[in-house]
Scaffold this motif. Structure first.
Motif, PDB file in Angstrom:
ATOM      1  N   TYR A 192       0.858  -1.191   0.000  1.00 36.77           N
ATOM      2  CA  TYR A 192       0.000   0.000   0.000  1.00 36.77           C
ATOM      3  C   TYR A 192       0.890   1.235   0.000  1.00 36.77           C
ATOM      4  O   TYR A 192       1.701   1.414   0.923  1.00 36.77           O
ATOM      5  CB  TYR A 192      -0.909   0.038   1.234  1.00 36.77           C
ATOM      6  CG  TYR A 192      -1.794   1.271   1.252  1.00 36.77           C
ATOM      7  CD1 TYR A 192      -3.043   1.256   0.645  1.00 36.77           C
ATOM      8  CD2 TYR A 192      -1.356   2.453   1.828  1.00 36.77           C
ATOM      9  CE1 TYR A 192      -3.840   2.395   0.625  1.00 36.77           C
ATOM     10  CE2 TYR A 192      -2.149   3.602   1.816  1.00 36.77           C
ATOM     11  CZ  TYR A 192      -3.385   3.557   1.211  1.00 36.77           C
ATOM     12  OH  TYR A 192      -4.180   4.685   1.179  1.00 36.77           O
ATOM     13  N   GLY A 245      -0.580   4.442  -1.150  1.00 39.66           N
ATOM     14  CA  GLY A 245      -1.432   5.604  -1.364  1.00 39.66           C
ATOM     15  C   GLY A 245      -2.374   5.377  -2.534  1.00 39.66           C
ATOM     16  O   GLY A 245      -2.310   4.355  -3.218  1.00 39.66           O
ATOM     17  N   GLU A 281       7.521  -1.114   2.009  1.00 38.65           N
ATOM     18  CA  GLU A 281       7.169  -0.610   3.330  1.00 38.65           C
ATOM     19  C   GLU A 281       8.057  -1.370   4.317  1.00 38.65           C
ATOM     20  O   GLU A 281       7.810  -2.542   4.565  1.00 38.65           O
ATOM     21  CB  GLU A 281       5.694  -0.906   3.628  1.00 38.65           C
ATOM     22  CG  GLU A 281       4.713  -0.217   2.702  1.00 38.65           C
ATOM     23  CD  GLU A 281       3.376  -0.952   2.654  1.00 38.65           C
ATOM     24  OE1 GLU A 281       2.502  -0.683   3.491  1.00 38.65           O
ATOM     25  OE2 GLU A 281       3.222  -1.828   1.774  1.00 38.65           O
TER      26      GLU A 281
HETATM   27  C1  LIG Z   1      -0.990   6.206   4.642  1.00 42.71           C
HETATM   28  C2  LIG Z   1       0.063   5.676   3.734  1.00 42.71           C
HETATM   29  C3  LIG Z   1       0.304   6.245   2.474  1.00 42.71           C
HETATM   30  C4  LIG Z   1      -0.551   7.351   1.899  1.00 42.71           C
HETATM   31  O1  LIG Z   1      -0.541   8.505   2.666  1.00 42.71           O
HETATM   32  P1  LIG Z   1      -1.759   9.538   2.468  1.00 42.71           P
HETATM   33  O2  LIG Z   1      -1.371  10.719   3.285  1.00 42.71           O
HETATM   34  O3  LIG Z   1      -2.969   8.841   3.005  1.00 42.71           O
HETATM   35  O4  LIG Z   1      -1.868   9.829   1.018  1.00 42.71           O
HETATM   36  C5  LIG Z   1       1.329   5.743   1.716  1.00 42.71           C
HETATM   37  N1  LIG Z   1       2.090   4.728   2.160  1.00 42.71           N
HETATM   38  C6  LIG Z   1       1.903   4.156   3.352  1.00 42.71           C
HETATM   39  C7  LIG Z   1       2.803   3.060   3.791  1.00 42.71           C
HETATM   40  C8  LIG Z   1       0.856   4.590   4.172  1.00 42.71           C
HETATM   41  O5  LIG Z   1       0.626   3.988   5.340  1.00 42.71           O
END
Ligand SMILES: *Cc1c(COP(=O)(O)O)cnc(C)c1O
Length: 437
Positions: free
Chosen positions: A148, A150, A217
């Motif tokens: 994930y 965004g 991540e």
């Molecule tokens: C929340 C998140 C995002 C996106 O951030 P936003 O501010 O919601 O656009 C991207 N990568 C990771 C790992 C996240 O947890």
């Protein structure tokens, strides 16, 4: 003002995020009047323990006076100025401090407001770097199964969560997905990491000539249900990236800022990525701020007399002084209060208190990384997450399960009593859901 009238007004004119709005016919919105420390309060005096830091952003509690005062002082000086052609003290100081925190290795900070924008910036910078370096064919990306990053179209191209991207498939240039190092796949976390790294190696060995970067991540894939994995995977990714000349993008939007136990999650493996994305906690959960840190080598590939070799990306609020000031106040708290060390004590204490819950017959894969705890509930009910969310509210808890995974990501200020409350009420909320089955 009553909760009730606000609910109707919100549903009439506010389109809420990550929500099928029709669900609110059954599941009421929760109007929040104010916050204090670990707690959120509604208009009728009910309170909720913010066990997920308001979606992973709040580090030092609501209405924190140190962050609030810093923002108030900045507000009277300079609320905003464009960062193209101009600069200001908060953005300079923040960039210097973040550079110093990477030992000077990632000394160039590029700013935006949301996490997804930081992801997009890192992807664009990586591909543009290769173009500037005579390798325009290196324009594809690798992401990890269940990733994930965004939800803008570019960020969705490296987000492997069907629910978020299926409807937009025609808009998206999909990336190659590599196997997850998820420790639950076993037999040991180390072997799961080594297996995933071997698979990555095989793919990269074939396709490196077209690949700009892998985005990961570090340590925890939060949005996909707090998937945790061994730090060895990060070391292997770094080695593979070096050997095959592809960039390593560390999306530390969720796991950065102390959430993993170290300030940067990559520190667990003693590696540095080529790009490091931060957002969420960096402003203490006060104002939208995101940034991408990169190395001299990256920066220099753009530094030229030719305008088109520059990184011509911008957002209106890039480097907003108020948001940068909130970030500076947040970093001050880390330094002055010895937060990372205190968090180790907090983590040990909460884990100890949670020991009976860990042994619950309906709970499996209880896991923890730094200030993130998660477990999976044995249930067949597809509506489990919503039911536990509602039950949590009835037990004065803000929980937001992901599928059958329940997690805690509390602000860094709970003491032993708070930890006991969190564990007790989570258990009570779960039992209430089980009893209604
Ligand atoms: C929340 C998140 C995002 C996106 O951030 P936003 O501010 O919601 O656009 C991207 N990568 C990771 C790992 C996240 O947890």
């Amino acid at each position: 003002m009553s909760n009730h009238s606000l609910l109707a007004r919100s549903l009439a004119n506010v389109w809420h995020p990550c929500t099928q709005m029709k669900q609110h016919e059954r599941l009421p919105l929760v109007p929040i009047a104010r916050g204090q420390g670990l707690w959120l309060y509604d208009f009728e005096g009910r309170r909720y323990f913010d066990a997920i830091s308001s979606w992973w952003v709040n580090l030092f509690g609501h209405a924190n006076p140190r962050i609030g005062n810093a923002i108030r002082a900045q507000l009277d000086r300079l609320e905003h100025v464009m960062l193209a052609g101009f600069t200001h003290r908060p953005v300079i100081e923040l960039s210097e401090r973040l550079s110093a925190m990477t030992g000077g290795a990632l000394g160039h900070a590029f700013y935006a407001s949301d996490g997804a924008s930081a992801t997009e910036i890192a992807l664009k910078m990586s591909a543009h770097y290769w173009r500037n370096s005579g390798h325009p064919e290196k324009s594809r990306f690798l992401c990890i199964e269940g990733s994930y990053h965004g939800e803008t179209a570019g960020a969705l191209s490296v987000t492997d969560i069907a629910l978020f991207r299926e409807a937009y498939a025609p808009l998206i240039k999909f990336s190659t997905t590599v196997p997850t190092p998820d420790a639950r796949r076993g037999p040991t976390p180390q072997e799961a990491a080594a297996r995933a790294a071997d698979a990555l190696h095989a793919i990269v060995a074939e396709e490196a000539a077209q690949i700009a970067a892998i985005i990961i991540e570090p340590l925890v894939q939060c949005a996909n249900g707090m998937v945790m994995y061994d730090a060895e995977y990060l070391r292997r990714v770094r080695t593979i990236c070096d050997r095959y000349k592809i960039h390593m993008i560390a999306d530390e939007i969720a796991v950065g800022c102390g959430r993993s136990g170290h300030f940067f999650a990559c520190e667990h493996a003693d590696v540095l990525p080529d790009f490091l994305c931060l957002s969420k906690g960096i402003s203490g959960g006060y104002l939208p701020l995101s940034l991408v840190l990169s190395s001299d080598e990256i920066f220099e590939a753009f530094y030229d007399d030719d305008t088109t070799r520059g990184f011509l990306h911008s957002h209106s609020y890039t480097g907003n002084p108020l948001a940068c000031t909130a970030a500076l106040a947040t970093l001050d708290i880390f330094e002055r209060d010895n937060v990372l060390e205190r968090n180790r004590e907090r983590a040990t204490q909460l884990s100890e208190i949670a020991e009976p819950l860990r042994r619950h017959p309906r709970i499996e894969h209880f896991r923890q990384t730094g200030m993130i705890w998660a477990f999976d509930v044995k249930t067949e009910d597809p509506d489990f997450a919503r039911k536990l969310f509602s039950s949590g509210l009835e037990h004065e808890l803000l929980l937001r399960p992901i599928g059958r995974t329940v997690y805690w990501m509390p602000p860094y200020l709970f003491d032993g009593d708070d930890a006991a409350f969190l564990v007790q009420r989570t258990g009570d909320a779960l039992e209430a859901v089980f009893a209604a089955e």
